[in-house]
Design an enzyme around this catalytic site. Structure first.
Site, PDB file in Angstrom:
ATOM      1  N   TYR A 159      16.031   1.529 -41.426  1.00 46.99           N
ATOM      2  CA  TYR A 159      16.424   2.582 -42.370  1.00 46.99           C
ATOM      3  C   TYR A 159      16.786   3.884 -41.655  1.00 46.99           C
ATOM      4  O   TYR A 159      17.097   4.880 -42.310  1.00 46.99           O
ATOM      5  CB  TYR A 159      15.280   2.878 -43.346  1.00 46.99           C
ATOM      6  CG  TYR A 159      15.082   1.804 -44.362  1.00 46.99           C
ATOM      7  CD1 TYR A 159      14.614   0.551 -43.979  1.00 46.99           C
ATOM      8  CD2 TYR A 159      15.360   2.015 -45.704  1.00 46.99           C
ATOM      9  CE1 TYR A 159      14.430  -0.452 -44.898  1.00 46.99           C
ATOM     10  CE2 TYR A 159      15.175   1.019 -46.634  1.00 46.99           C
ATOM     11  CZ  TYR A 159      14.709  -0.213 -46.219  1.00 46.99           C
ATOM     12  OH  TYR A 159      14.531  -1.206 -47.142  1.00 46.99           O
ATOM     13  N   LYS A 229       6.619  -8.691 -38.180  1.00 46.19           N
ATOM     14  CA  LYS A 229       7.323  -9.920 -37.801  1.00 46.19           C
ATOM     15  C   LYS A 229       7.412  -9.916 -36.267  1.00 46.19           C
ATOM     16  O   LYS A 229       8.482 -10.073 -35.670  1.00 46.19           O
ATOM     17  CB  LYS A 229       8.710  -9.908 -38.474  1.00 46.19           C
ATOM     18  CG  LYS A 229       9.510 -11.159 -38.344  1.00 46.19           C
ATOM     19  CD  LYS A 229       9.027 -12.289 -39.232  1.00 46.19           C
ATOM     20  CE  LYS A 229       9.819 -13.560 -38.901  1.00 46.19           C
ATOM     21  NZ  LYS A 229       9.216 -14.782 -39.410  1.00 46.19           N
TER      22      LYS A 229
END
Ligand code: NAP
Length: 420
Positions: A159, A229
């Site tokens: 982002y 992740k």
């Protein structure tokens, strides 16, 4: 007021919220609070929430002095720009604000005003409590098992806005650097490519995880789960996990214990008043919140994982019409619902204002007005339990009665007056 405001509606009365030496808010009983109603359905849910929050403040002997500030469509109409500097200035000066949704065009057009506001105000933690209210229909069999608070990092990750468009000189330069200088010579397919950069810093990670752990300690929560992740993105998400454990060990050694130690030394049975810090891989976590819901409590996540996971968790307790949120910085708060501007319903007095009202509840909690915050929660729950609800809930229950946004808010206000 420290500033000559030209592009906001200045209230006639009210005092300014301050901070003490630890950046803790110092709140008068008559604070000035900036509000952006928002685009699309913001014009419906914004005023509805404002009325409910007024009622809760009044019922507990206080007064909110609203300062209407503008962003998005309303700002373009009034002042010819998307985000007037006065809006940001007011949110900085008055510290605690609330906003409805703002539309972001997909692909071309301006960048997200939501992201811009979070960056300009350095609101680094997006907090989304996810709990079930009685009477709210849910797609799962035991929605009450979910009582989680999601802390999503708000300023970095993909982002950050560092993106290069296919076909531009910039993307070509980045490609040449990656392939030539960094040696990734057969990694990117031939032909046009768009490239984005995913920065995850020690600073950004640690202040987010610190905030999540502090919250867990202050609110007697059992665990903080770092969701990442890192098996694939080792040097971004993997390092997020490592820095998260580091904060816990270095700054909260007495108050926290990591999951390995919990099993090695305590056979999985955590000592009292200790917060267990654990980690889960993001894809697994999306099934864990369904299959082992009650084992998760406070979550700390990088930006993108947090975005996906909080919508999925929100669906389990009733969906976007219900899900509240707030963005926190040091001595600064901006409450906002999780949902967007749903343009197809704009101005129809139709959608559910609960998410915006419950975001207001979060705002009241941040003001330290626990009694008013609880009144709002209980009143929304009572209204939903009555079966007189907006379309999104009515279509999922038997024998319900469909109300307009404003009628639902009227009902909540009546419950506040009755419960106070
Ligand atoms: P959305 O506006 O959240 O709407 C998606 C669907 O969610 C709606 O069609 C509706 O479903 C349901 N919904 C949302 N809010 C509801 C409410 N208050 N009451 C009842 N149902 C509600 O998502 P979107 O269509 O993806 O996004 C529209 C715009 O909002 C985009 O420009 C996006 O960028 C922006 N956005 C802004 C924010 C923000 O300001 N923080 C957040 C997210 C998205 P049904 O039609 O099935 O009833």
């Amino acid at each position: 007021m420290s500033h000559e405001y030209e592009h906001v509606d200045v209230p006639e009365t009210g005092s300014t919220i301050g901070v003490d030496e630890n950046d803790e808010l110092v709140v008068p009983d008559d604070p000035i609070v900036p509000i952006i109603h928002g685009d699309g359905i913001g014009t419906d849910v914004g005023p509805a929430a404002q009325r409910v929050l007024d009622a809760a403040a009044e019922a507990t002997g206080r007064e909110i002095n609203w300062m209407r500030v503008y962003a998005g469509e309303s700002a373009r109409e009034k002042y010819g720009e998307n985000l007037p500097a006065d809006t940001v200035e007011a949110m900085k000066e008055f510290r605690v604000s609330i906003k409805g949704p703002l539309t972001t065009p997909v692909g071309a057009g301006f960048r997200s005003l939501n992201v811009a506001l979070r960056k300009k105000l350095d609101l680094y933690a997006n907090v989304r409590p996810t709990y079930h209210l009685d009477g709210v229909p849910s797609p799962v069999t035991d929605p009450a098992a979910m009582d989680m608070v999601n802390f999503r990092e708000n300023t970095e990750d993909v982002y950050a806005g560092i993106e290069f468009e296919a076909g531009t000189d910039e993307v070509q330069q980045v490609r040449e650097f990656i392939e030539g200088e960094m040696g990734f010579d057969s990694t990117i397919h031939d032909g046009p490519v768009g490239i984005g950069i995913k920065p995850i810093t020690e600073f950004g990670t640690k202040r987010l995880v610190r905030r999540a752990i502090e919250y867990a300690i202050e609110n007697d929560r059992d665990s903080v789960t770092i969701v990442h992740k890192g098996n694939i993105m080792k040097f971004t998400e993997g390092t997020f996990r490592d820095w998260g454990y580091e904060v816990a060990a270095e700054e909260f050694a007495e108050e926290t214990i990591d999951e390995d130690t919990l099993w090695e030394e305590y056979d999985g049975d955590a000592p009292e008043d200790v917060v267990v810090v654990k980690d889960r891989i993001a894809d697994n976590m999306l099934q864990q919140i369904l299959t082992r819901t009650e084992q998760y409590d406070v979550l700390a996540m990088p930006n993108l994982n947090g975005d996906y996971l909080s919508d999925a968790a929100g669906a389990q307790i009733g969906g976007l019409g219900i899900a509240p949120g707030a963005n926190l910085g040091d001595g600064r708060v901006l409450a906002e619902p999780v949902h967007g501007s749903a343009p197809k319903y704009a101005g129809q007095d139709k959608v559910n204002p609960s998410a915006m009202i419950l975001s207001g509840r979060l705002m009241l909690e941040q003001l330290g007005w626990e009694d008013a915050a609880l009144l709002v929660r209980d009143a929304v729950e009572a209204q939903i339990s009555s079966g007189e609800v907006t379309y999104d809930i009515e279509r999922q229950i038997d024998g319900g009665e469909k109300l307009a946004t404003s009628e639902f808010a009227d009902g909540v206000i009546e419950h506040i007056e009755r419960l106070a």
